[in-house]
Motif scaffolding. Structure first.
Motif, mmCIF file in Angstrom:
data_model
loop_
_atom_site.group_PDB
_atom_site.id
_atom_site.type_symbol
_atom_site.label_atom_id
_atom_site.label_comp_id
_atom_site.label_asym_id
_atom_site.label_seq_id
_atom_site.Cartn_x
_atom_site.Cartn_y
_atom_site.Cartn_z
ATOM 1 N N LEU A 10 0.816 -1.215 0.000
ATOM 2 C CA LEU A 10 0.000 0.000 0.000
ATOM 3 C C LEU A 10 0.848 1.263 0.000
ATOM 4 N N ASN A 11 2.006 1.211 0.639
ATOM 5 C CA ASN A 11 2.871 2.400 0.639
ATOM 6 C C ASN A 11 3.315 2.742 -0.774
ATOM 7 N N ASP A 12 3.679 1.733 -1.556
ATOM 8 C CA ASP A 12 4.072 1.970 -2.944
ATOM 9 C C ASP A 12 2.903 2.507 -3.766
ATOM 10 N N LEU A 13 1.732 1.938 -3.551
ATOM 11 C CA LEU A 13 0.549 2.404 -4.266
ATOM 12 C C LEU A 13 0.225 3.848 -3.906
ATOM 13 N N MET A 14 0.308 4.183 -2.616
ATOM 14 C CA MET A 14 0.001 5.550 -2.195
ATOM 15 C C MET A 14 1.017 6.541 -2.756
ATOM 16 N N GLN A 15 2.281 6.160 -2.848
ATOM 17 C CA GLN A 15 3.281 7.037 -3.463
ATOM 18 C C GLN A 15 2.946 7.286 -4.927
ATOM 19 N N PHE A 16 2.495 6.256 -5.618
ATOM 20 C CA PHE A 16 2.107 6.396 -7.016
ATOM 21 C C PHE A 16 0.877 7.296 -7.146
ATOM 22 N N LEU A 17 -0.122 7.075 -6.287
ATOM 23 C CA LEU A 17 -1.356 7.856 -6.367
ATOM 24 C C LEU A 17 -1.169 9.305 -5.929
ATOM 25 N N ASN A 18 -0.182 9.584 -5.082
ATOM 26 C CA ASN A 18 0.060 10.958 -4.638
ATOM 27 C C ASN A 18 0.513 11.867 -5.776
ATOM 28 N N ALA A 19 0.951 11.287 -6.878
ATOM 29 C CA ALA A 19 1.359 12.089 -8.031
ATOM 30 C C ALA A 19 0.148 12.652 -8.768
ATOM 31 N N PHE A 20 -1.031 12.122 -8.509
ATOM 32 C CA PHE A 20 -2.245 12.564 -9.183
ATOM 33 C C PHE A 20 -2.986 13.598 -8.335
ATOM 34 N N PRO A 21 -3.898 14.343 -8.942
ATOM 35 C CA PRO A 21 -4.724 15.263 -8.152
ATOM 36 C C PRO A 21 -5.568 14.500 -7.120
ATOM 37 N N ALA A 22 -6.008 15.222 -6.076
ATOM 38 C CA ALA A 22 -6.713 14.587 -4.956
ATOM 39 C C ALA A 22 -7.986 13.877 -5.397
ATOM 40 N N ILE A 29 -9.124 5.028 -5.267
ATOM 41 C CA ILE A 29 -9.249 4.232 -4.042
ATOM 42 C C ILE A 29 -10.691 3.757 -3.871
ATOM 43 N N ALA A 30 -11.657 4.642 -4.118
ATOM 44 C CA ALA A 30 -13.072 4.271 -3.979
ATOM 45 C C ALA A 30 -13.436 3.164 -4.958
ATOM 46 N N GLY A 31 -12.939 3.234 -6.175
ATOM 47 C CA GLY A 31 -13.211 2.183 -7.158
ATOM 48 C C GLY A 31 -12.644 0.842 -6.732
ATOM 49 N N GLY A 32 -11.440 0.868 -6.175
ATOM 50 C CA GLY A 32 -10.843 -0.375 -5.673
ATOM 51 C C GLY A 32 -11.629 -0.964 -4.520
ATOM 52 N N LEU A 33 -12.098 -0.088 -3.622
ATOM 53 C CA LEU A 33 -12.903 -0.572 -2.497
ATOM 54 C C LEU A 33 -14.230 -1.154 -2.964
ATOM 55 N N ARG A 34 -14.868 -0.506 -3.944
ATOM 56 C CA ARG A 34 -16.131 -1.036 -4.475
ATOM 57 C C ARG A 34 -15.917 -2.407 -5.114
ATOM 58 N N GLY A 35 -14.827 -2.551 -5.842
ATOM 59 C CA GLY A 35 -14.527 -3.840 -6.465
ATOM 60 C C GLY A 35 -14.267 -4.930 -5.439
ATOM 61 N N THR A 71 -8.842 7.668 6.310
ATOM 62 C CA THR A 71 -8.938 6.417 5.576
ATOM 63 C C THR A 71 -10.310 6.297 4.944
ATOM 64 N N MET A 72 -10.439 5.384 4.025
ATOM 65 C CA MET A 72 -11.720 5.142 3.359
ATOM 66 C C MET A 72 -12.136 3.710 3.654
ATOM 67 N N SER A 73 -13.450 3.489 3.729
ATOM 68 C CA SER A 73 -13.935 2.150 4.050
ATOM 69 C C SER A 73 -15.249 1.878 3.337
#
Length: 102
Positions: A10-22, A29-35, A71-73
């Motif tokens: 998750l740390n690697d994923l969050m570093q990758f996602l931090n490059a994108f707008p909020a 993240i919401a799409g991954g949680l829904r899946g 966090t999101m849940s």
């Protein structure tokens, strides 16, 4: 990211996602949680008792929520408005013979 079930990478994923707008990060993240919630929901429906089939239909996923700590849940639960949802509680925790006295 995951309080109850830690996930590796998750740390690697969050570093990758931090490059994108909020908003893109939040949507990803919401799409991954829904899946992920859909997979759990479908498995719970398969394992649910099949006497009427109504209990399986009562298993639903909630909307993705952002918690106070950032966090999101998502929740997979029995819909309390469904007519046979109470059977899931009895099935999960079990019932035993008992004597009812006046």
């Amino acid at each position: 990211m995951s309080r109850d079930y830690p996930v590796r990478g998750l740390n690697d994923l969050m570093q990758f996602l931090n490059a994108f707008p909020a908003n893109l990060k939040r949507n990803a993240i919401a799409g991954g949680l829904r899946g992920a919630g859909g997979v759990i929901r479908d498995e719970a429906r398969v394992l649910a008792a099949k006497s009427s089939g109504q209990m399986a239909k009562a298993i639903r996923t909630s909307s993705v929520r952002t918690n106070q700590d950032g966090t999101m849940s998502i929740k997979v639960r029995l819909d309390p408005k469904a007519p046979h949802a109470y059977l899931g509680i009895l099935s999960e925790y079990g019932v035993d013979r008992h004597f009812i006295s006046a």
